[in-house]
Motif scaffolding. Structure first.
Motif, PDB file in Angstrom:
ATOM      1  N   LEU A  76       0.828  -1.205   0.000  1.00 45.07           N
ATOM      2  CA  LEU A  76       0.000   0.000   0.000  1.00 45.07           C
ATOM      3  C   LEU A  76       0.863   1.255   0.000  1.00 45.07           C
ATOM      4  N   LEU A  77       1.882   1.267   0.857  1.00 40.13           N
ATOM      5  CA  LEU A  77       2.696   2.477   1.010  1.00 40.13           C
ATOM      6  C   LEU A  77       3.564   2.724  -0.228  1.00 40.13           C
ATOM      7  N   VAL A  78       4.436   1.755  -0.526  1.00 38.40           N
ATOM      8  CA  VAL A  78       5.424   1.959  -1.592  1.00 38.40           C
ATOM      9  C   VAL A  78       4.793   1.777  -2.973  1.00 38.40           C
ATOM     10  N   GLY A  79       3.873   0.825  -3.077  1.00 38.95           N
ATOM     11  CA  GLY A  79       3.296   0.518  -4.387  1.00 38.95           C
ATOM     12  C   GLY A  79       2.155   1.433  -4.756  1.00 38.95           C
ATOM     13  N   VAL A  80       1.208   1.638  -3.828  1.00 41.57           N
ATOM     14  CA  VAL A  80      -0.007   2.374  -4.177  1.00 41.57           C
ATOM     15  C   VAL A  80       0.146   3.873  -3.926  1.00 41.57           C
ATOM     16  N   ARG A  81       0.621   4.246  -2.758  1.00 41.97           N
ATOM     17  CA  ARG A  81       0.696   5.686  -2.438  1.00 41.97           C
ATOM     18  C   ARG A  81       1.879   6.361  -3.122  1.00 41.97           C
ATOM     19  N   LEU A  82       3.092   5.805  -2.876  1.00 42.71           N
ATOM     20  CA  LEU A  82       4.283   6.464  -3.408  1.00 42.71           C
ATOM     21  C   LEU A  82       4.531   6.110  -4.875  1.00 42.71           C
ATOM     22  N   ARG A  83       4.016   4.978  -5.293  1.00 47.63           N
ATOM     23  CA  ARG A  83       4.178   4.503  -6.683  1.00 47.63           C
ATOM     24  C   ARG A  83       5.651   4.360  -7.086  1.00 47.63           C
ATOM     25  N   TRP A  84       6.484   3.977  -6.129  1.00 45.22           N
ATOM     26  CA  TRP A  84       7.894   3.779  -6.457  1.00 45.22           C
ATOM     27  C   TRP A  84       8.122   2.431  -7.135  1.00 45.22           C
ATOM     28  N   LEU A  85       7.357   1.450  -6.723  1.00 41.40           N
ATOM     29  CA  LEU A  85       7.538   0.096  -7.243  1.00 41.40           C
ATOM     30  C   LEU A  85       6.158  -0.490  -7.513  1.00 41.40           C
ATOM     31  N   PRO A  86       6.085  -1.511  -8.368  1.00 39.47           N
ATOM     32  CA  PRO A  86       4.788  -2.141  -8.613  1.00 39.47           C
ATOM     33  C   PRO A  86       4.212  -2.716  -7.313  1.00 39.47           C
ATOM     34  N   ALA A  87       2.920  -2.515  -7.095  1.00 42.56           N
ATOM     35  CA  ALA A  87       2.295  -2.977  -5.856  1.00 42.56           C
ATOM     36  C   ALA A  87       2.167  -4.496  -5.834  1.00 42.56           C
ATOM     37  N   ASN A  88       1.972  -5.080  -7.002  1.00 44.45           N
ATOM     38  CA  ASN A  88       1.932  -6.539  -7.067  1.00 44.45           C
ATOM     39  C   ASN A  88       2.117  -6.993  -8.512  1.00 44.45           C
ATOM     40  N   GLY A  89       2.020  -8.289  -8.746  1.00 41.66           N
ATOM     41  CA  GLY A  89       2.161  -8.818 -10.097  1.00 41.66           C
ATOM     42  C   GLY A  89       3.574  -9.304 -10.361  1.00 41.66           C
ATOM     43  N   TYR A  90       3.793  -9.802 -11.571  1.00 46.52           N
ATOM     44  CA  TYR A  90       5.077 -10.421 -11.886  1.00 46.52           C
ATOM     45  C   TYR A  90       5.371 -10.301 -13.368  1.00 46.52           C
ATOM     46  N   VAL A  91       6.644 -10.068 -13.694  1.00 52.24           N
ATOM     47  CA  VAL A  91       7.105 -10.085 -15.085  1.00 52.24           C
ATOM     48  C   VAL A  91       8.251 -11.084 -15.141  1.00 52.24           C
ATOM     49  N   SER A  92       8.236 -11.960 -16.125  1.00 48.56           N
ATOM     50  CA  SER A  92       9.276 -12.990 -16.108  1.00 48.56           C
ATOM     51  C   SER A  92      10.610 -12.416 -16.574  1.00 48.56           C
ATOM     52  N   LEU A  93      11.676 -13.059 -16.122  1.00 45.99           N
ATOM     53  CA  LEU A  93      13.034 -12.591 -16.397  1.00 45.99           C
ATOM     54  C   LEU A  93      13.283 -12.515 -17.897  1.00 45.99           C
ATOM     55  N   GLY A  94      12.684 -13.470 -18.650  1.00 58.59           N
ATOM     56  CA  GLY A  94      12.876 -13.490 -20.094  1.00 58.59           C
ATOM     57  C   GLY A  94      12.288 -12.262 -20.777  1.00 58.59           C
ATOM     58  N   ASP A  95      11.199 -11.731 -20.209  1.00 58.56           N
ATOM     59  CA  ASP A  95      10.538 -10.589 -20.852  1.00 58.56           C
ATOM     60  C   ASP A  95      11.272  -9.282 -20.601  1.00 58.56           C
ATOM     61  N   SER A  96      11.632  -9.039 -19.341  1.00 56.05           N
ATOM     62  CA  SER A  96      12.307  -7.780 -19.030  1.00 56.05           C
ATOM     63  C   SER A  96      13.036  -7.909 -17.709  1.00 56.05           C
ATOM     64  N   LEU A  97      14.324  -7.642 -17.742  1.00 60.76           N
ATOM     65  CA  LEU A  97      15.128  -7.751 -16.528  1.00 60.76           C
ATOM     66  C   LEU A  97      14.667  -6.732 -15.486  1.00 60.76           C
ATOM     67  N   GLY A  98      14.458  -5.498 -15.937  1.00 62.53           N
ATOM     68  CA  GLY A  98      14.036  -4.436 -15.022  1.00 62.53           C
ATOM     69  C   GLY A  98      12.673  -4.748 -14.420  1.00 62.53           C
ATOM     70  N   GLY A  99      11.758  -5.207 -15.253  1.00 58.49           N
ATOM     71  CA  GLY A  99      10.415  -5.533 -14.777  1.00 58.49           C
ATOM     72  C   GLY A  99      10.467  -6.655 -13.759  1.00 58.49           C
ATOM     73  N   TRP A 100      11.268  -7.658 -14.067  1.00 59.00           N
ATOM     74  CA  TRP A 100      11.415  -8.802 -13.171  1.00 59.00           C
ATOM     75  C   TRP A 100      11.928  -8.340 -11.807  1.00 59.00           C
ATOM     76  N   ALA A 101      13.028  -7.562 -11.837  1.00 61.43           N
ATOM     77  CA  ALA A 101      13.640  -7.117 -10.584  1.00 61.43           C
ATOM     78  C   ALA A 101      12.684  -6.215  -9.807  1.00 61.43           C
ATOM     79  N   SER A 102      12.033  -5.255 -10.500  1.00 67.48           N
ATOM     80  CA  SER A 102      11.188  -4.302  -9.772  1.00 67.48           C
ATOM     81  C   SER A 102       9.984  -5.002  -9.152  1.00 67.48           C
ATOM     82  N   HIS A 103       9.503  -6.077  -9.781  1.00 67.60           N
ATOM     83  CA  HIS A 103       8.371  -6.789  -9.185  1.00 67.60           C
ATOM     84  C   HIS A 103       8.796  -7.669  -8.018  1.00 67.60           C
ATOM     85  N   LEU A 104      10.083  -7.999  -7.967  1.00 67.33           N
ATOM     86  CA  LEU A 104      10.542  -8.882  -6.876  1.00 67.33           C
ATOM     87  C   LEU A 104      11.003  -8.110  -5.640  1.00 67.33           C
ATOM     88  N   VAL A 105      11.363  -6.823  -5.818  1.00 66.78           N
ATOM     89  CA  VAL A 105      11.981  -6.095  -4.709  1.00 66.78           C
ATOM     90  C   VAL A 105      11.072  -6.051  -3.480  1.00 66.78           C
TER      91      VAL A 105
END
Lengths: 319, 275
Positions: free
Chosen positions: A152-181
């Motif tokens: 809620l804080l980082v994902g929804v309010r501050l919008r620094w990182l995705p609040a949920n969901g997943y992108v596979s490593l094959g599709d995008s390294l940045g997307g994968w990492a940002s969804h895992l942090v």
């Protein structure tokens, strides 16, 4: 060599026992796969016929050996409900969970090591006591509360990182990492709070050792003395704890995967348990058990790397 | 008179305790001088030594003054103090079995003292380390340097620690009961090696012991401590011949039991106090 072979034999024995227990729990209890697939209204004849087709009427040792042989050859079988082969599914989902757990452990250690050392060094001062107190508080927080809060804080309010969901490593390294942090940090924060206490007590132990006093007497300052002469000695205690924590991290990962909607092994396992898809459950449980045993083996073997006093039998050229 | 170390009115207590572990201690050590600090367990000898090298526990409260080359050590920030330790001021402790890092080769631990203060790269330090190990009486420096502490005897470990303490030719070595944990035969050899090592480095010595015989072999001056105070100090011969304090007199008599005629009661400390 003797210690090494001993550990490996122990590992193999544990693996055998674990596989027998997993198999027995899921196969020998009443209510088998055929009954589940046909539902409560099926006639006994229909169930019996399906049992025959699935091979469930054969003696259990044969079914057990077949399963084990399948595991070794990579033939993990198919889902009882969908008929799809389960190997590719498990590999994908395991990748998600494994990265989550590894990054979670990374965060846990990155949080716990400096805080634990600091609170050990400053244990007679207010700030050291405060750190120990905060860790106590952190231990009491459930993973899902921390996860939802961070999402809620980082994902929804501050919008620094995705609040949920997943992108596979094959599709995008940045997307994968940002969804895992965020999920990994959630896992690491709660586990780190537990670990701080162990790090603190391991380093208080080191602070009271004569060799730490020697390190100070030759001119090291406190932090460098601890890192140079304390880390390795404390690691002996900490490696055991970290190894045990890997197992709890897999449990925590199931919760974190639900909170952050990650397509990991945990949520998949829960779904398959609900469906009573016994072949899938059996294989996933065995995979997790194997992983925990492998980590235990690695922990055991690492002792000798860390502490030269345990390196016995390597060479015996001295009387 | 030039002086290396001047301790004045030093008092130390720990935590919330009202009792001073060390009270109003005065000591002076000149360059190259060897001072023996003698007293029973708990008399404050070790606390005095740790106060001088600045390694008292966090909970210690220190009052008074310790001047080193005319610089005040009490209250000196650790960043500055650390540059003195191991270089100008070093210490050997009582328990050699646990004083070395069990996970590191002993040669590296000796080399570390050199590199920490002189920045010598590890390759260049090795000949100096082997030479130093040889000087403190180790017969096969190569093997000892490539051993882990648990592969060495207590006597060898204490020699390694003495080598670490002397390798930077400090101005003062503090030795806190350095041979108490060793066998008697090893003890005599280690003391002899310590004496020659000190002579070569030109270092002064603060030698802490409860053993009058050992102190009289090692030191030219002696200070006697009891209950946190120094009850008497002076040159070794002076104090041994004419002790002023009854405690010192008792100490000398109990160390000299050969003088008691057979059949007579052995002297105890209480005999030297008037009641």
């Amino acid at each position: 060599m003797t210690r090494l072979t001993g550990r490996v034999v122990w590992f193999a024995g544990s693996l055998l026992m674990a596989s027998l227990i997993v198999f027995a729990l899921l196969n020998l209890l009443p209510g088998d796969l055929a009954g589940v697939m046909l539902g409560p209204n099926a006639t006994p004849e229909a169930v019996e016929a399906l049992r025959g087709r699935l091979g469930l009427d054969r003696p259990w040792p044969i079914r057990y050996l077949e399963w084990i042989a399948g595991l070794f050859s990579g033939q993990l079988g198919a889902s009882a409900l969908t008929g799809q082969p389960i190997a590719p599914m498990i590999v994908d989902k395991f990748g998600v969970t494994f990265s989550l757990v590894v990054f979670g452990m990374f965060f846990a250690v990155a949080i716990a090591l400096p805080l634990g050392i600091h609170s050990a060094l400053r244990r007679h001062h207010a700030d050291g006591v405060v750190v120990a107190g905060i860790s106590q508080f952190g231990m009491a927080l459930p993973v899902f509360v921390v996860g939802i809060g961070l999402s809620l804080l980082v994902g929804v309010r501050l919008r620094w990182l995705p609040a949920n969901g997943y992108v596979s490593l094959g599709d995008s390294l940045g997307g994968w990492a940002s969804h895992l942090v965020l999920p990994a940090f959630t896992l690491g924060l709660v586990q780190g709070a537990v670990l701080v206490r162990y790090v603190r007590s391991a380093f208080i132990d080191v602070l009271n050792q004569d060799y730490f006093r020697t390190a100070r007497a030759i001119g090291w300052r406190r932090w460098p003395a601890l890192l140079r002469h304390g880390l390795r000695n404390a690691a002996l205690q900490l490696v055991t704890i970290v190894g045990l924590q890997f197992a709890t991290l897999f449990v925590g990962a199931i919760v974190v995967e639900s909170v952050f909607v990650l397509p990991g092994l945990g949520s998949y396992l829960l779904q398959m348990v609900a469906n009573r898809d016994i072949p899938v459950v059996q294989t996933i449980v065995m995979l997790l058990v194997t992983l925990v045993l492998v980590i235990n083996l690695l922990v055991d073997l690492s002792y000798a790397i860390i502490d030269p006093r345990l390196r016995t039998g390597e060479e015996q050229d001295e009387s | 008179m030039s002086e290396l170390l001047r301790v004045a009115d030093l008092s130390v207590r720990f935590g919330r305790s009202r009792n001073w572990a060390v009270r109003d201690v005065d000591l002076v050590i000149a360059p190259g001088e060897r001072l023996g600090l003698i007293g029973e367990s708990g008399s404050g000898k070790s606390v005095t030594a740790l106060a001088i090298i600045g390694l008292l526990a966090d909970t210690a409260h220190v009052r008074g003054s310790i001047r080193w080359h005319n610089r005040e050590l009490v209250g000196m920030p650790d960043i500055e103090y650390s540059t003195l330790r191991g270089r100008q001021l070093s210490m050997v402790f009582q328990e050699p079995m646990t004083a070395l890092d069990p996970t590191m080769l002993t040669g590296r631990q000796v080399a570390e003292v050199l590199r920490l203060h002189q920045g010598a790269p590890s390759g260049r330090a090795r000949p100096r380390v082997l030479e130093m190990l040889g000087k403190v009486g180790i017969d096969d420096p190569e093997r000892v340097a490539d051993s882990f502490p648990h592969e060495l005897s207590g006597g060898q470990r204490q020699r390694v620690l003495i080598a670490m303490a002397l390798i930077n030719t400090p101005d003062l070595l503090i030795a806190d009961e350095p041979t108490t944990a060793l066998d008697v035969t090893v003890q005599a050899r280690v003391l002899a090696e310590l004496r020659s090592g000190l002579a070569e480095a030109g270092s002064a010595l603060l030698f802490i012991s409860h053993d009058l015989a050992v102190v009289s072999q090692m030191c030219d001056r002696i200070a006697v401590m009891r209950d946190g105070r120094i009850v008497e100090q002076g040159s070794l011969t002076e104090v041994l011949r004419a002790p002023k304090d009854p405690y010192t007199a008792g100490l000398i008599a109990t160390a000299n039991l050969d003088a008691v005629a057979p059949g007579e009661r052995l002297p105890v400390l209480e005999d030297f106090y008037d009641h």
